[in-house]
Motif scaffolding. Structure first.
Motif, PDB file in Angstrom:
ATOM      1  N   GLY A  65       0.819  -1.207   0.000  1.00 42.47           N
ATOM      2  CA  GLY A  65       0.000   0.000   0.000  1.00 42.47           C
ATOM      3  C   GLY A  65       0.853   1.256   0.000  1.00 42.47           C
ATOM      4  N   GLU A  66       1.881   1.254   0.821  1.00 45.26           N
ATOM      5  CA  GLU A  66       2.801   2.394   0.878  1.00 45.26           C
ATOM      6  C   GLU A  66       3.600   2.519  -0.409  1.00 45.26           C
ATOM      7  OE1 GLU A  66       4.875   5.708   2.380  1.00 45.26           O
ATOM      8  OE2 GLU A  66       3.074   4.725   3.143  1.00 45.26           O
ATOM      9  N   THR A  67       4.106   1.401  -0.916  1.00 46.21           N
ATOM     10  CA  THR A  67       4.931   1.490  -2.126  1.00 46.21           C
ATOM     11  C   THR A  67       4.110   1.921  -3.337  1.00 46.21           C
ATOM     12  OG1 THR A  67       4.742  -0.882  -2.637  1.00 46.21           O
ATOM     13  CG2 THR A  67       6.624  -0.188  -1.282  1.00 46.21           C
ATOM     14  N   SER A  68       2.877   1.454  -3.443  1.00 48.03           N
ATOM     15  CA  SER A  68       2.060   1.864  -4.594  1.00 48.03           C
ATOM     16  C   SER A  68       1.793   3.368  -4.557  1.00 48.03           C
ATOM     17  CB  SER A  68       0.745   1.085  -4.654  1.00 48.03           C
ATOM     18  OG  SER A  68      -0.139   1.444  -3.620  1.00 48.03           O
ATOM     19  N   THR A  69       1.569   3.908  -3.372  1.00 50.29           N
ATOM     20  CA  THR A  69       1.303   5.338  -3.239  1.00 50.29           C
ATOM     21  C   THR A  69       2.547   6.163  -3.558  1.00 50.29           C
ATOM     22  OG1 THR A  69      -0.410   4.894  -1.612  1.00 50.29           O
ATOM     23  CG2 THR A  69       0.506   7.122  -1.635  1.00 50.29           C
ATOM     24  N   ARG A  70       3.683   5.745  -3.037  1.00 49.69           N
ATOM     25  CA  ARG A  70       4.918   6.489  -3.295  1.00 49.69           C
ATOM     26  C   ARG A  70       5.344   6.392  -4.757  1.00 49.69           C
ATOM     27  NH1 ARG A  70       9.023   5.028   1.408  1.00 49.69           N
ATOM     28  NH2 ARG A  70      10.374   6.255   0.043  1.00 49.69           N
ATOM     29  N   LYS A  71       5.101   5.261  -5.391  1.00 48.49           N
ATOM     30  CA  LYS A  71       5.416   5.129  -6.815  1.00 48.49           C
ATOM     31  C   LYS A  71       4.527   6.060  -7.639  1.00 48.49           C
ATOM     32  CE  LYS A  71       6.897   0.301  -6.549  1.00 48.49           C
ATOM     33  NZ  LYS A  71       6.615  -1.069  -7.038  1.00 48.49           N
ATOM     34  N   ALA A  72       3.239   6.108  -7.315  1.00 50.65           N
ATOM     35  CA  ALA A  72       2.332   7.006  -8.038  1.00 50.65           C
ATOM     36  C   ALA A  72       2.759   8.457  -7.848  1.00 50.65           C
ATOM     37  CB  ALA A  72       0.895   6.806  -7.562  1.00 50.65           C
ATOM     38  N   TYR A  73       3.106   8.831  -6.635  1.00 50.86           N
ATOM     39  CA  TYR A  73       3.517  10.205  -6.341  1.00 50.86           C
ATOM     40  C   TYR A  73       4.795  10.565  -7.107  1.00 50.86           C
ATOM     41  CZ  TYR A  73       4.676  14.425  -3.765  1.00 50.86           C
ATOM     42  OH  TYR A  73       4.988  15.713  -3.435  1.00 50.86           O
ATOM     43  N   LEU A  76       4.019  11.052 -10.754  1.00 51.40           N
ATOM     44  CA  LEU A  76       3.299  12.310 -10.924  1.00 51.40           C
ATOM     45  C   LEU A  76       4.252  13.498 -10.864  1.00 51.40           C
ATOM     46  CD1 LEU A  76       0.585  13.867 -11.078  1.00 51.40           C
ATOM     47  CD2 LEU A  76       0.600  13.850  -8.573  1.00 51.40           C
ATOM     48  N   GLN A  77       5.085  13.552  -9.853  1.00 50.58           N
ATOM     49  CA  GLN A  77       5.968  14.694  -9.660  1.00 50.58           C
ATOM     50  C   GLN A  77       6.978  14.860 -10.787  1.00 50.58           C
ATOM     51  OE1 GLN A  77       5.608  17.141  -7.339  1.00 50.58           O
ATOM     52  NE2 GLN A  77       3.729  15.991  -6.992  1.00 50.58           N
ATOM     53  N   LEU A  78       7.444  13.751 -11.341  1.00 45.30           N
ATOM     54  CA  LEU A  78       8.464  13.823 -12.385  1.00 45.30           C
ATOM     55  C   LEU A  78       7.898  13.558 -13.777  1.00 45.30           C
ATOM     56  CD1 LEU A  78      11.319  12.152 -10.363  1.00 45.30           C
ATOM     57  CD2 LEU A  78      11.005  14.582 -10.859  1.00 45.30           C
ATOM     58  N   ASP A  79       6.587  13.310 -13.857  1.00 44.70           N
ATOM     59  CA  ASP A  79       5.887  13.056 -15.118  1.00 44.70           C
ATOM     60  C   ASP A  79       6.639  12.024 -15.961  1.00 44.70           C
ATOM     61  OD1 ASP A  79       4.090  13.105 -17.192  1.00 44.70           O
ATOM     62  OD2 ASP A  79       4.616  15.118 -17.909  1.00 44.70           O
ATOM     63  N   ALA A  80       6.986  10.931 -15.290  1.00 42.07           N
ATOM     64  CA  ALA A  80       7.729   9.862 -15.962  1.00 42.07           C
ATOM     65  C   ALA A  80       7.462   8.544 -15.247  1.00 42.07           C
ATOM     66  CB  ALA A  80       9.221  10.162 -15.944  1.00 42.07           C
ATOM     67  N   PRO A  81       7.496   7.447 -15.982  1.00 40.12           N
ATOM     68  CA  PRO A  81       7.393   6.141 -15.321  1.00 40.12           C
ATOM     69  C   PRO A  81       8.564   5.950 -14.360  1.00 40.12           C
ATOM     70  CG  PRO A  81       7.097   5.925 -17.695  1.00 40.12           C
ATOM     71  CD  PRO A  81       7.581   7.319 -17.437  1.00 40.12           C
ATOM     72  N   THR A  82       8.295   5.429 -13.187  1.00 37.68           N
ATOM     73  CA  THR A  82       9.373   5.224 -12.224  1.00 37.68           C
ATOM     74  C   THR A  82      10.415   4.243 -12.751  1.00 37.68           C
ATOM     75  OG1 THR A  82       8.011   3.600 -11.042  1.00 37.68           O
ATOM     76  CG2 THR A  82       8.020   5.868 -10.195  1.00 37.68           C
ATOM     77  N   ALA A  83      10.018   3.334 -13.631  1.00 34.73           N
ATOM     78  CA  ALA A  83      10.975   2.397 -14.232  1.00 34.73           C
ATOM     79  C   ALA A  83      12.057   3.145 -15.007  1.00 34.73           C
ATOM     80  CB  ALA A  83      10.256   1.414 -15.152  1.00 34.73           C
ATOM     81  N   ASP A  84      11.724   4.312 -15.549  1.00 38.23           N
ATOM     82  CA  ASP A  84      12.683   5.104 -16.324  1.00 38.23           C
ATOM     83  C   ASP A  84      13.600   5.948 -15.444  1.00 38.23           C
ATOM     84  OD1 ASP A  84      11.334   4.037 -18.473  1.00 38.23           O
ATOM     85  OD2 ASP A  84      10.385   5.933 -19.074  1.00 38.23           O
ATOM     86  N   VAL A 113       3.340   5.086 -12.974  1.00 34.31           N
ATOM     87  CA  VAL A 113       3.275   5.692 -14.304  1.00 34.31           C
ATOM     88  C   VAL A 113       2.371   6.919 -14.272  1.00 34.31           C
ATOM     89  CG1 VAL A 113       3.802   3.580 -15.609  1.00 34.31           C
ATOM     90  CG2 VAL A 113       1.431   4.129 -15.067  1.00 34.31           C
ATOM     91  N   PRO A 114       2.760   7.976 -14.991  1.00 32.97           N
ATOM     92  CA  PRO A 114       1.888   9.148 -15.077  1.00 32.97           C
ATOM     93  C   PRO A 114       0.686   8.843 -15.960  1.00 32.97           C
ATOM     94  CG  PRO A 114       3.815   9.446 -16.461  1.00 32.97           C
ATOM     95  CD  PRO A 114       3.997   8.142 -15.733  1.00 32.97           C
ATOM     96  N   VAL A 115      -0.367   9.598 -15.767  1.00 35.92           N
ATOM     97  CA  VAL A 115      -1.598   9.437 -16.548  1.00 35.92           C
ATOM     98  C   VAL A 115      -1.860  10.758 -17.264  1.00 35.92           C
ATOM     99  CG1 VAL A 115      -4.082   9.035 -16.374  1.00 35.92           C
ATOM    100  CG2 VAL A 115      -2.510   7.750 -14.916  1.00 35.92           C
ATOM    101  N   HIS A 116      -2.089  10.675 -18.571  1.00 38.03           N
ATOM    102  CA  HIS A 116      -2.317  11.860 -19.391  1.00 38.03           C
ATOM    103  C   HIS A 116      -3.656  11.780 -20.106  1.00 38.03           C
ATOM    104  CE1 HIS A 116       2.104  11.544 -19.108  1.00 38.03           C
ATOM    105  NE2 HIS A 116       2.046  12.862 -19.031  1.00 38.03           N
ATOM    106  N   ARG A 117      -4.189  12.935 -20.382  1.00 38.22           N
ATOM    107  CA  ARG A 117      -5.375  13.041 -21.251  1.00 38.22           C
ATOM    108  C   ARG A 117      -5.086  14.179 -22.218  1.00 38.22           C
ATOM    109  NH1 ARG A 117      -9.845  13.125 -17.803  1.00 38.22           N
ATOM    110  NH2 ARG A 117     -10.301  10.953 -18.269  1.00 38.22           N
ATOM    111  N   ILE A 125      -0.743   6.526 -11.564  1.00 40.16           N
ATOM    112  CA  ILE A 125      -1.141   5.271 -10.929  1.00 40.16           C
ATOM    113  C   ILE A 125       0.124   4.543 -10.498  1.00 40.16           C
ATOM    114  CG2 ILE A 125      -1.283   4.082 -13.151  1.00 40.16           C
ATOM    115  CD1 ILE A 125      -3.599   2.395 -11.810  1.00 40.16           C
ATOM    116  N   GLY A 126       0.045   3.933  -9.336  1.00 44.00           N
ATOM    117  CA  GLY A 126       1.157   3.140  -8.841  1.00 44.00           C
ATOM    118  C   GLY A 126       0.684   1.764  -8.423  1.00 44.00           C
ATOM    119  N   PHE A 127       1.532   0.764  -8.628  1.00 46.78           N
ATOM    120  CA  PHE A 127       1.226  -0.588  -8.183  1.00 46.78           C
ATOM    121  C   PHE A 127       2.439  -1.140  -7.458  1.00 46.78           C
ATOM    122  CE2 PHE A 127       0.950  -5.171  -8.366  1.00 46.78           C
ATOM    123  CZ  PHE A 127      -0.361  -5.378  -7.978  1.00 46.78           C
ATOM    124  N   GLY A 128       2.186  -1.833  -6.353  1.00 47.06           N
ATOM    125  CA  GLY A 128       3.238  -2.485  -5.593  1.00 47.06           C
ATOM    126  C   GLY A 128       2.779  -3.847  -5.136  1.00 47.06           C
ATOM    127  N   GLY A 129       3.705  -4.788  -5.085  1.00 44.73           N
ATOM    128  CA  GLY A 129       3.364  -6.116  -4.602  1.00 44.73           C
ATOM    129  C   GLY A 129       4.035  -7.238  -5.356  1.00 44.73           C
TER     130      GLY A 129
END
Length: 149
Positions: A65-73, A76-84, A113-117, A125-129
């Motif tokens: 739960g914590e990791t998914s939230t921090r990954k999403a944040y 969002l802040q860097l407008d880039a997938p955390t994998a990158d 990953v950032p979400v765009h429209r 959105i972030g996923f952890g587990g």
């Protein structure tokens, strides 16, 4: 004296990420995670970093739960997938001090990953587990399924 008229160009408005969008993303995460047999947590944040959606599988480890939230944040802040971003925080990386420089913790592990429209950042959105590769795949598949690339 000459007066010059200034014209302004209206910036097109983009519909923000909604709770309905968050529900679609969470359901898409559930399907992608189930397809891989991964039990984890998903977090959806709006463009301001506010929580729009969260789901933790009953069998997920609590830290997910914590990791998914921090990954999403972070996404969002860097407008880039955390994998990158993983290599950027290594000791010789451009952002090597960034994880400790902010009040709110960032997490440079794949799965956010950032979400765009219409080309504009509207959330993340972030996923952890699972493994970092699984987490990235799940978040990316959910974003694509929701057509919010």
């Amino acid at each position: 004296m000459s007066i010059t008229a200034h014209t302004t160009t209206a910036i097109p408005t983009v519909r923000p990420l909604t709770t309905g969008d968050a529900d679609v993303l969470i359901e898409a995460v559930r399907r992608a995670a189930d397809g891989l047999g991964v039990r984890g947590s998903a977090t959806v944040l709006d463009a301001g970093g506010q929580l729009l959606g969260f789901r933790r599988h009953d069998e997920a480890v609590l830290i997910s739960g914590e990791t998914s939230t921090r990954k999403a944040y972070t996404a969002l802040q860097l407008d880039a997938p955390t994998a990158d971003l993983v290599d950027l925080v290594r000791p010789d990386g451009l952002f090597h001090t960034l994880p400790t420089a902010l009040d709110r913790p960032l997490l440079f592990i794949a799965g956010g990953v950032p979400v765009h429209r219409d080309g504009r950042l509207i959330g993340a959105i972030g996923f952890g587990g699972g493994s970092p590769e699984q987490d990235h795949r799940i978040a990316t598949e959910a974003r694509e399924a929701a057509q919010l690339v």
